[in-house]
Motif scaffolding. Structure first.
Motif, PDB file in Angstrom:
ATOM      1  N   ILE A 343      86.954  29.839 -15.474  1.00 21.81           N
ATOM      2  CA  ILE A 343      86.783  30.379 -14.121  1.00 21.81           C
ATOM      3  C   ILE A 343      87.164  29.308 -13.108  1.00 21.81           C
ATOM      4  O   ILE A 343      86.792  28.139 -13.258  1.00 21.81           O
ATOM      5  CB  ILE A 343      85.325  30.838 -13.899  1.00 21.81           C
ATOM      6  N   ILE A 344      87.878  29.695 -12.046  1.00 18.47           N
ATOM      7  CA  ILE A 344      88.299  28.747 -11.033  1.00 18.47           C
ATOM      8  C   ILE A 344      87.076  28.201 -10.294  1.00 18.47           C
ATOM      9  O   ILE A 344      86.094  28.917 -10.066  1.00 18.47           O
ATOM     10  CB  ILE A 344      89.286  29.404 -10.039  1.00 18.47           C
ATOM     11  N   VAL A 345      87.107  26.907  -9.942  1.00 16.58           N
ATOM     12  CA  VAL A 345      85.978  26.267  -9.275  1.00 16.58           C
ATOM     13  C   VAL A 345      86.444  25.685  -7.951  1.00 16.58           C
ATOM     14  O   VAL A 345      87.551  25.151  -7.840  1.00 16.58           O
ATOM     15  CB  VAL A 345      85.346  25.172 -10.177  1.00 16.58           C
ATOM     16  N   HIS A 346      85.592  25.804  -6.921  1.00 17.51           N
ATOM     17  CA  HIS A 346      85.915  25.328  -5.577  1.00 17.51           C
ATOM     18  C   HIS A 346      84.840  24.351  -5.115  1.00 17.51           C
ATOM     19  O   HIS A 346      83.709  24.773  -4.858  1.00 17.51           O
ATOM     20  CB  HIS A 346      85.960  26.492  -4.578  1.00 17.51           C
ATOM     21  N   PRO A 347      85.129  23.057  -4.995  1.00 16.29           N
ATOM     22  CA  PRO A 347      84.145  22.149  -4.384  1.00 16.29           C
ATOM     23  C   PRO A 347      84.075  22.398  -2.882  1.00 16.29           C
ATOM     24  O   PRO A 347      85.098  22.480  -2.201  1.00 16.29           O
ATOM     25  CB  PRO A 347      84.708  20.762  -4.702  1.00 16.29           C
ATOM     26  N   VAL A 348      82.870  22.563  -2.370  1.00 19.95           N
ATOM     27  CA  VAL A 348      82.658  22.790  -0.939  1.00 19.95           C
ATOM     28  C   VAL A 348      82.099  21.504  -0.365  1.00 19.95           C
ATOM     29  O   VAL A 348      80.946  21.150  -0.617  1.00 19.95           O
ATOM     30  CB  VAL A 348      81.689  23.963  -0.696  1.00 19.95           C
ATOM     31  N   LEU A 349      82.906  20.769   0.392  1.00 14.00           N
ATOM     32  CA  LEU A 349      82.512  19.460   0.885  1.00 14.00           C
ATOM     33  C   LEU A 349      81.643  19.593   2.129  1.00 14.00           C
ATOM     34  O   LEU A 349      81.794  20.514   2.935  1.00 14.00           O
ATOM     35  CB  LEU A 349      83.747  18.620   1.192  1.00 14.00           C
ATOM     36  N   GLY A 361      85.505  33.080  -7.804  1.00 15.17           N
ATOM     37  CA  GLY A 361      85.323  31.866  -8.580  1.00 15.17           C
ATOM     38  C   GLY A 361      83.954  31.280  -8.327  1.00 15.17           C
ATOM     39  O   GLY A 361      83.053  31.938  -7.795  1.00 15.17           O
ATOM     40  N   ILE A 362      83.792  30.015  -8.712  1.00 13.44           N
ATOM     41  CA  ILE A 362      82.505  29.329  -8.577  1.00 13.44           C
ATOM     42  C   ILE A 362      82.625  28.285  -7.470  1.00 13.44           C
ATOM     43  O   ILE A 362      83.438  27.362  -7.570  1.00 13.44           O
ATOM     44  CB  ILE A 362      82.102  28.641  -9.897  1.00 13.44           C
ATOM     45  N   ALA A 363      81.835  28.420  -6.431  1.00 10.20           N
ATOM     46  CA  ALA A 363      81.766  27.408  -5.384  1.00 10.20           C
ATOM     47  C   ALA A 363      80.636  26.445  -5.714  1.00 10.20           C
ATOM     48  O   ALA A 363      79.540  26.866  -6.093  1.00 10.20           O
ATOM     49  CB  ALA A 363      81.525  28.047  -4.027  1.00 10.20           C
ATOM     50  N   VAL A 364      80.902  25.147  -5.586  1.00 12.28           N
ATOM     51  CA  VAL A 364      79.882  24.121  -5.802  1.00 12.28           C
ATOM     52  C   VAL A 364      79.660  23.427  -4.472  1.00 12.28           C
ATOM     53  O   VAL A 364      80.580  22.803  -3.922  1.00 12.28           O
ATOM     54  CB  VAL A 364      80.316  23.109  -6.874  1.00 12.28           C
ATOM     55  N   ALA A 365      78.451  23.540  -3.931  1.00 11.96           N
ATOM     56  CA  ALA A 365      78.157  23.025  -2.598  1.00 11.96           C
ATOM     57  C   ALA A 365      77.008  22.038  -2.652  1.00 11.96           C
ATOM     58  O   ALA A 365      76.025  22.268  -3.366  1.00 11.96           O
ATOM     59  CB  ALA A 365      77.801  24.174  -1.650  1.00 11.96           C
ATOM     60  N   PRO A 366      77.096  20.933  -1.907  1.00  9.57           N
ATOM     61  CA  PRO A 366      75.940  20.031  -1.797  1.00  9.57           C
ATOM     62  C   PRO A 366      74.846  20.684  -0.967  1.00  9.57           C
ATOM     63  O   PRO A 366      75.109  21.581  -0.155  1.00  9.57           O
ATOM     64  CB  PRO A 366      76.531  18.803  -1.103  1.00  9.57           C
TER      65      PRO A 366
END
Length: 650
Positions: A343-349, A361-366
């Motif tokens: 699955i596509i992953v998107h880092p959210v800065l 996709g999967i967003a990864v957020a701090p």
């Protein structure tokens, strides 16, 4: 025809009477078991409470309590509080009616929880005479006919349906038929047909079988039968006396819930790595229960279990997923998702919080960016890593997590901290979930230990320790911790360009803002919460000195090549003799016999892979059973990555 209807009604009445008779006897037999187990559970609970310190009541007292006055009166256990009436507690200096009521009420609630959690074991040698009524009551169920469960199920159907069917069927008897409408007559004939089906059903025929339950026997005969097959008695006891039991690898979930979890489907087609058995169970638990707290000990693969659950949800035509994590774990989450699934992953800065998934996709957020995200409707799953960091209800972070948890159908809150020692944090995690998911959890069970809390919160909380899944674990688990530079560390690194030694140490040059040092403290804190020992390695003595200052008093070492042999031996001896958690710092080049460590942390990757392997081997090969977890602290895009990839420092 009249005789036919009358015969069906008479036979149905006889069948209903047989069903009610069987259900009554079955209920009395089960009630006898529960009643006989009651005094034993009460005594087991009181014995358990004698080892629970009175200070554990602070989490359930419902207000402030002056424990100094209680300890001054030599009341040290919850059992002693329970044995003292509130009026007696009020005689203690400094204890008023409010405090006495709070103490005694909390002790009573804890006693109720202890009775529920108490395990029952019937002793044979010597014979536990107090258990005689229980053994006699169990005899009838253990020696019941094999068809009893089927007969009981058939009796429930008869009890539920036959009375109403007989009432409708009477409409078509000769005397009443003339007074009924056509629709009532039709319903009556349908009822007659259904009654006839029940009478001819082989399952209902079991109700006519004699002696479905075992006979009542004298105590001596029941004891002899128990001594021949105690396992059968324990199985019936667990079923009918509601003794909490379960498999360790399944988090000691109750048998009925564990069976439902095992039956839950899990599509692994989008995964790139295989799951161990306990990991597949954790993913299935999250899918079945929908909103859960996954509290496995660090190193057991909570990330992989969350990704597996997301991958299954992706096959169910949900496209958008969100992972929230501490800022220093964002890069690791992105790397792990790419390694674990397709699955596509998107880092959210944090500096670009408005970015969101455009194509799914999967967003990864701090955590810091979470309140500012434009979360799309229909989120497939929301995962919160290190969720115990989101329990402060006064922060924007916590309120945002709560809102997203309640708006999302599937939620996983991940934490490696044992919640029986952090009741406040556990209460905060439950606060994120909707009321229907959390209301059944009674926090009194936390005072009785991890297993009691796991059983009490089984519908929402799953935790496994290493010892629970030891058979499935590899001997050594390697984890690369991707930790970005702080601003100060980045500046030091750039100034040291060309000096490889200085570049490798740059991450620790500004201790107050060092991201590596912060992550190291978190890893040591997790180990402390789980009561395991830690060895920290570095090839630089000044880095070890910085780590020692950060961890504070009680940290052993650092042991360097300049440390005298006697001091080395003393540090190792103290580390080995320590019960529970301890931390030892050592240069990686120093040869030590490090027994009992479960966690190894490398402050930086080692240029010589053999040197690192030998250091791990000294821990793993020192006779410790179980898994050793090895963490390497790496800064992405720096000399750390080149060394880790085997490209050298140049």
């Amino acid at each position: 025809m009249r005789e036919h209807v009358g015969r069906v009604l008479r036979d149905a009445g006889t069948l209903e009477l047989a069903a009610m008779r069987l259900l009554g006897e079955y209920w009395r037999a089960r009630h006898d078991v529960v009643a006989a187990a009651g005094p034993l559970r009460t005594e087991a609970a009181r014995e358990r409470l004698r080892s629970v310190p009175v200070t554990r009541l602070k989490d359930t007292a419902g207000g402030p309590v002056r424990f100094g006055a209680v300890r001054g009166a030599e009341l040290v256990s919850v059992a002693e509080i329970l044995e003292s009436a509130p009026e007696g507690l009020r005689l203690l200096r400094g204890v008023g009616p409010v405090t006495a009521g709070r103490l005694h009420g909390a002790a009573q609630r804890l006693a109720t929880a202890a009775e529920w959690a108490a395990g029952l074991r019937i002793g044979i040698v010597p014979r536990d005479e107090a258990a005689t009524p229980l053994v006699v009551a169990l005899y009838r169920l253990v020696n019941a006919a094999p068809d009893l469960p089927r007969a009981g199920a058939a009796a429930e159907i008869v009890r539920r349906d036959v009375h109403g069917l007989r009432t409708r069927a009477r409409c078509v008897t000769w005397r009443r038929r003339m007074l009924r409408t056509r629709s009532e007559q039709k319903a009556g004939w349908e009822a007659v047909a259904r009654l006839k089906e029940l009478l001819e059903d082989p399952e209902t025929a079991l109700l006519r079988s004699p002696d479905l339950l075992g006979p009542r026997v004298p105590a001596e005969e029941a004891w002899r039968d128990y001594e021949r097959r105690p396992a059968d008695y324990q199985a019936v006891l667990r079923e009918w006396a509601e003794v909490p039991e379960g498999e360790p690898a399944e988090g000691f979930l109750p048998g009925h819930l564990a069976a439902r979890v095992r039956a839950q489907s899990l599509d692994e087609t989008l995964l790139r790595v295989p799951l161990r058995g306990y990991q597949a169970f954790g993913a299935r638990f999250a899918l079945l229960q929908r909103r859960v707290i996954l509290g496995d000990e660090p190193g057991l693969g909570k990330t992989l279990q969350a990704v597996a659950a997301i991958a299954h949800r992706r096959t169910e035509q949900t496209s958008s997923f969100l992972v929230a994590c501490p800022p220093n774990k964002l890069h690791r989450w992105v790397r792990d998702i790419e390694a674990y699934c397709s699955i596509i992953v998107h880092p959210v800065l944090a500096h670009h919080p408005g970015y969101w998934l455009s194509q799914g996709g999967i967003a990864v957020a701090p955590f810091d960016a979470l309140p500012y995200l434009n979360v799309p409707p229909g989120l497939g799953m929301f995962v919160v890593d290190e969720a115990h960091q989101t329990t402060n209800r006064d922060t924007l972070r916590a309120t945002t997590v709560t809102r997203l948890c309640r708006e999302t159908e599937h939620v996983m809150l991940l934490t490696g901290i044992p919640m029986d020692e952090r009741v406040g944090d556990f209460h905060g995690l439950l606060g994120h979930l909707p009321d229907q998911a959390a209301y059944r959890v009674r926090l009194e069970h936390a005072a009785l230990g991890s297993r009691a809390l796991r059983a009490a919160a089984a519908h929402v909380y799953l935790r496994r320790d290493q010892r629970d899944v030891l058979a499935e674990l590899p001997d050594v688990v390697h984890v690369d911790e991707l930790v970005p530079f702080s601003r100060a560390g980045q500046a030091v690194y750039e100034d040291a360009e060309g000096d490889v030694t200085a570049m490798r140490r740059a991450a620790y040059a500004a201790p107050r803002s060092s991201a590596k040092l912060k992550r190291l403290r978190e890893l040591v804190g997790e180990a402390a919460a789980n009561g395991v020992k830690v060895v920290v390695f570095s090839c630089f003595a000044d880095v070890l000195a910085t780590v020692h200052d950060a961890l504070g008093a009680g940290t052993l070492g650092p042991v360097t090549r300049r440390t005298p042999a006697t001091r080395r031996e003393d540090a190792v001896a103290e580390f080995t003799a320590a019960r529970g958690h301890a931390v030892l710092l050592s240069e990686v080049q120093v040869t030590l016999d490090l027994r009992g460590a479960s966690v190894v942390i490398f402050c930086e990757p080692q240029a010589d892979p053999d040197l690192e392997a030998r250091a791990v081997g000294r821990v793993h090969g020192a006779g410790r059973p179980g898994t050793v977890r090895v963490h390497r602290l790496l800064t992405p895009g720096t000399v750390d990555e080149r060394i880790s990839a085997g490209e050298g420092a140049g």
